[in-house]
Write an enzyme that holds these catalytic residues in place. Structure first.
Site, PDB file in Angstrom:
ATOM      1  CB  SER A 255      -0.908   0.005   1.229  1.00  0.00           C
ATOM      2  OG  SER A 255      -0.116   0.217   2.379  1.00  0.00           O
ATOM      3  CE  LYS A 256       0.734   7.452  -2.426  1.00  0.00           C
ATOM      4  NZ  LYS A 256       1.696   7.285  -3.447  1.00  0.00           N
ATOM      5  NE  ARG A 257       0.585   0.389   6.078  1.00  0.00           N
ATOM      6  CZ  ARG A 257       1.277  -0.664   6.474  1.00  0.00           C
ATOM      7  NH1 ARG A 257       2.486  -0.505   6.953  1.00  0.00           N
ATOM      8  NH2 ARG A 257       0.768  -1.866   6.411  1.00  0.00           N
ATOM      9  CG  HIS A 258       4.496  -1.148   1.965  1.00  0.00           C
ATOM     10  ND1 HIS A 258       3.180  -1.527   1.929  1.00  0.00           N
ATOM     11  CD2 HIS A 258       5.035  -1.784   3.039  1.00  0.00           C
ATOM     12  CE1 HIS A 258       2.937  -2.376   2.913  1.00  0.00           C
ATOM     13  NE2 HIS A 258       4.033  -2.537   3.603  1.00  0.00           N
ATOM     14  N   GLY A 259       5.541   3.145   0.113  1.00  0.00           N
ATOM     15  CA  GLY A 259       6.195   3.967  -0.928  1.00  0.00           C
ATOM     16  C   GLY A 259       5.249   4.109  -2.107  1.00  0.00           C
TER      17      GLY A 259
END
Ligand code: GLU
Length: 506
Positions: A255-259
């Site tokens: 998801s977004k929080r992995h980049g």
């Protein structure tokens, strides 16, 4: 059997790397077996439709080099390839009527309050949540007519058989068995007359002659409904291939929080499509042996369903960087210059790095942002020097965007000199004479020049000569090979820079 597969995105948001990997697998599979890859737009859920998304889907696929032989952009014998247009043609309405006639589907007129009540009841009684028939599955034709006459909004549902095991073979997961009493009756046609994904996708897969339904494993729980739908029509089922999801390094779904997850952000960031394709293909697919760096053609040649892995693949950004650097090294100089120019002149790359450094206040991103602007100008005004710089940095960068920051010193005669290194070398007695000799040297073989200078002046090692020269010319302690660098800069720039540096080192 000739392979026919489809990539069937819903235009509900920017395509992310997981979607694109899905499309890539189909491209590779179709290519490997000389089959057909179809691009179909699944836009029946108008509430989630995002304008501009279809364009971004096409742009992402084109950038990645993912090819289709039929689809909503180029047409084909099984069109239209946009489900909203297929709906207008009455394809789904005609087919759902067949199911109603054969008793495999039924009208249901539950209100949203009734459905909510049903869910509550199921929760309280610890029953499976879902619609297993309610009061409509066995309703008489009269009750249905009455509800219609009264103008009640109704949906059409598929009647999943009860007390049965629905069995399907999945290429990756093998035999899957589902207790049909846990499979609820999905809506096929919504109250507004629109088909659902469950219905439209399967009908289209049949009508388009799809041989393999390749898709993400999040669809496994829906697979018994889909398999049954084929059975209810008496159609041959396609082969199911549920591909593993992509996870972040921490084991949770990517998801977004992995980049970055949006495909085109990788273009803006300076990744080569071939490298991104290579990287995402190997998340979940193994070509066998320890092969890692592969071109699109090599992957297509090696692709097989047997190589698809059942366990989730991990998105490891460091590995992508490594692959990207390697793919950059493999480019011809003309292709490399064109690719670097593409990024330097891309307003989206500029916006990407502006945002990256403003939001994260990351000095590395800021250097890239500023470097891209320098490079853009240099490519226009000092093309030859810019091309020499690109050739010299080819072995050293990770992304195409790195060329700007890495090579910025090429384009200024007053590079900022590394403070720590300057403190170490400042005032050393041999430097002014060394710089003068370099300024006076009129040849182009700087290796010979430095070596002869060392021999003539009693230097056993080249370091005391190389480091100050590099610092004076570039401001840095590392970079491309010094002799090549000096040849690229040429005598005039060397003169200007070393004259200036003499004062700084004094
Ligand atoms: N439209 C579906 C999606 O975007 C496609 C799923 C499938 O490949 O069957 O998720």
């Amino acid at each position: 059997m000739s392979v026919r597969v489809r990539y069937a995105p819903s235009p509900t948001g920017s395509p992310h790397v997981g979607n694109i990997r899905d499309a890539l697998f189909k491209h590779l599979f179709a290519k490997r077996y000389g089959g057909v890859n179809i691009l179909r737009i699944e836009d029946t859920d108008r509430t989630r439709y995002v304008p501009g998304c279809e364009e971004e889907i096409v742009e992402s696929l084109n950038w990645m080099g993912i090819e289709f032989q039929e689809g909503f952009t180029q047409g084909g014998d099984h069109g239209p390839y946009r489900q909203s247009e297929r709906k207008e043609q009455g394809i789904y309405q005609d087919l759902v009527q067949k199911l109603l006639d054969s008793g495999h589907a039924y009208w249901a007129f539950d209100t949203s309050e009734e459905l909510e009540e049903m869910r509550e009841f199921q929760k309280i009684n610890k029953q499976a949540i879902g619609y297993y028939g309610g009061m409509w599955r066995d309703a008489s034709p009269n009750q249905v007519e009455e509800a219609k006459r009264a103008g009640k909004p109704g949906v059409i549902r598929l009647a999943i058989p009860r007390d049965k095991t629905i069995v399907l073979e999945d290429v990756i997961r093998g035999r899957l068995e589902f207790d049909s009493n846990t499979v609820d009756d999905p809506v096929l046609i919504k109250a507004d007359g629109m088909p659902t994904y469950h219905f439209a996708a399967m009908v289209d897969d049949h009508l388009m002659g799809i041989t393999h339904i390749m898709r993400g494993e999040e669809w496994i729980s829906s697979a018994p409904k889909h398999a049954w739908l084929f059975d209810a029509y008496g159609w041959d089922r396609p082969i199911f291939v549920h591909c593993p999801v992509i996870k972040g390094k921490d084991g949770s779904k990517l998801s977004k929080r992995h980049g970055d997850t949006r495909c085109l952000d990788y273009r803006s960031a300076g990744y080569l499509p071939a490298a991104l394709a290579n990287f995402i293909a190997l998340i979940g697919w193994s070509p066998g042996g320890d092969r890692e760096l592969m071109s699109m053609d090599e992957m297509a040649e090696a692709f097989s369903l047997e190589g698809l892995q059942p366990s989730p693949g991990v998105f490891d950004l460091d590995k992508l960087k490594w692959m990207n650097a390697n793919h950059i090294r493999g480019l011809s100089s003309a292709d490399l210059v064109a690719a670097v120019r593409g990024v330097a002149e891309d307003p989206e790359a500029e916006a990407y790095y502006r945002k990256a450094h403003e939001e994260k206040e990351d000095p590395a991103d800021k250097a890239i942002y500023l470097g891209l602007a320098t490079l853009r100008t240099a490519l226009g005004e000092q093309t030859e020097l810019a091309e020499k710089m690109i050739a010299l940095e080819q072995e050293r960068v990770t992304t195409l965007a790195d060329f700007g920051a890495a090579g910025a010193f090429f384009f200024t005669d007053e590079p900022e000199i590394d403070g720590t290194a300057l403190a170490k070398w400042k005032g050393q007695a041999h430097i002014p004479a060394l710089f003068d000799a370099a300024i006076q040297y009129s040849g182009s073989d700087y290796e010979t020049f430095v070596k002869e200078y060392a021999a003539a002046n009693g230097f056993e090692k080249l370091v005391p000569l190389q480091v100050p020269l590099r610092l004076g010319l570039t401001g840095k302690t590392s970079g491309p090979g010094l002799f090549d660098l000096m040849a690229a800069l040429g005598p005039e720039r060397i003169r200007v820079r070393l004259e200036r540096a003499k004062g700084i080192f004094a």
